[in-house]
Scaffold this active site. Structure first.
Site, PDB file in Angstrom:
ATOM      1  CG  ASP A 119      -0.354  -0.418   2.426  1.00 18.63           C
ATOM      2  OD1 ASP A 119       0.949  -0.346   2.423  1.00 18.63           O
ATOM      3  OD2 ASP A 119      -0.858  -0.769   3.512  1.00 18.63           O
ATOM      4  CG  ASN A 142      -8.538  -0.665  11.917  1.00 23.78           C
ATOM      5  OD1 ASN A 142      -7.599  -1.378  11.624  1.00 23.78           O
ATOM      6  ND2 ASN A 142      -8.846   0.538  11.509  1.00 23.78           N
ATOM      7  CG  HIS A 181      -5.681  -1.501   8.628  1.00 29.03           C
ATOM      8  ND1 HIS A 181      -5.779  -0.076   9.099  1.00 29.03           N
ATOM      9  CD2 HIS A 181      -4.180  -1.739   9.056  1.00 29.03           C
ATOM     10  CE1 HIS A 181      -4.551   0.224   9.345  1.00 29.03           C
ATOM     11  NE2 HIS A 181      -3.627  -0.622   9.262  1.00 29.03           N
ATOM     12  CD  GLU A 210      -8.625   1.743   7.749  1.00 24.92           C
ATOM     13  OE1 GLU A 210      -8.143   0.891   8.416  1.00 24.92           O
ATOM     14  OE2 GLU A 210      -8.080   2.842   7.948  1.00 24.92           O
TER      15      GLU A 210
END
Ligand code: GLP
Length: 254
Positions: free
Chosen positions: A74, A143, A145, A150
């Site tokens: 990413d 979280n 990811h 996400e």
């Protein structure tokens, strides 16, 4: 300690350095077996120790990057290539400039592109032409990811543009001068792209990852915890330090 939960092989190491050494051994074994394969790299603070060990192994002559190709997971969007928080800079400083990689075999998403959809579909095509990713390294967000995929209502497919959540912007603000400087979007391999890798190596370190690691491995498979999809991949290894494994130990004991 080594054991399996379903298909997933879990290594629990004493601390961050031992986790990094174990991960580097797994990578090296794969790269020696397949020296011209495509390897997926991750950023974040977690894999830094592993990259340090890989550089040492290269210096000792135990690892040769000359035929490898690399694909990073990413990149922030938009981000200038001279911003030292861009993931290209991160990889150059931590690994790419320190080993004998052929520059033309290094692939990263371009955070300055004017045409994100073209950039992302070209990236998918390049992965395909390289024969697919043989080993994808992953960190994990607090979280859940992976890459920058996400939590949401569905698992993403191909590489694309994502909106970063407040949680991720807060987590990553520590790397920037202030929170306002954190880009609000990113380009990321999609969940389907990640899941197409032949093997996956997920690393996590520290107490702040223990809850999400437990949810990833034992929880329901849900796009609200993107990493939970790894439960259905056939070749996943997870390397943790003891702090990140605390949630697993609690689950196994109850
Ligand atoms: C970023 C990256 C992820 C990484 C995550 C965790 O958001 N896009 O690929 O896994 O951070 O970072 P850290 O290892 O610093 O906890």
């Amino acid at each position: 300690m080594f054991f399996k939960i379903g298909n997933i092989k879990i290594h629990i190491e004493k601390d961050y350095n031992a986790m990094s050494a174990r991960a580097a051994d797994i990578f090296t074994e794969a790269a020696v077996k397949n020296p011209s394969g495509a390897y997926g790299f991750a950023t974040g603070s977690t894999p830094i120790g592993m990259y340090n060990v890989l550089v040492e192994k290269y210096k000792e002559g135990a690892l040769d990057f000359s035929q490898l190709s690399t694909f990073n997971l990413d990149e922030y969007y938009p981000i200038k290539s001279d911003n030292d928080q861009c993931y290209r800079c991160f990889m150059e400083q931590r690994l790419f400039n320190l080993v004998n990689l052929n520059k033309s075999n290094i692939n990263l998403l371009n955070g300055e592109t004017g045409d994100t959809s073209r950039e992302c579909s070209a990236y998918e095509e390049k992965i395909h032409l390289a024969g697919g990713i043989v080993l994808q390294i992953l960190g994990i967000g607090t979280n859940g990811h992976i890459g920058f995929n996400e939590p949401g209502d569905y698992f993403s497919g191909a590489t694309g543009v994502v909106n970063l959540t407040k949680n991720t912007i807060d987590d990553n603000a520590r790397f920037f001068e202030n929170r306002d400087q954190v880009p609000r979007k990113a380009l990321s391999m999609g969940i389907r792209t990640i899941m197409s890798s032949k093997e996956i190596l997920l690393l996590a370190s520290g107490k702040n990852k223990s809850q999400i690691i437990s949810d990833t491995l034992f929880g329901r498979i849900t796009p609200q915890v993107p990493a939970s999809i790894l439960q259905v991949h056939r070749h996943v290894r997870v390397v943790l330090d003891e702090a990140a494994a605390e949630g697993i130990n609690n689950r196994l004991l109850t």
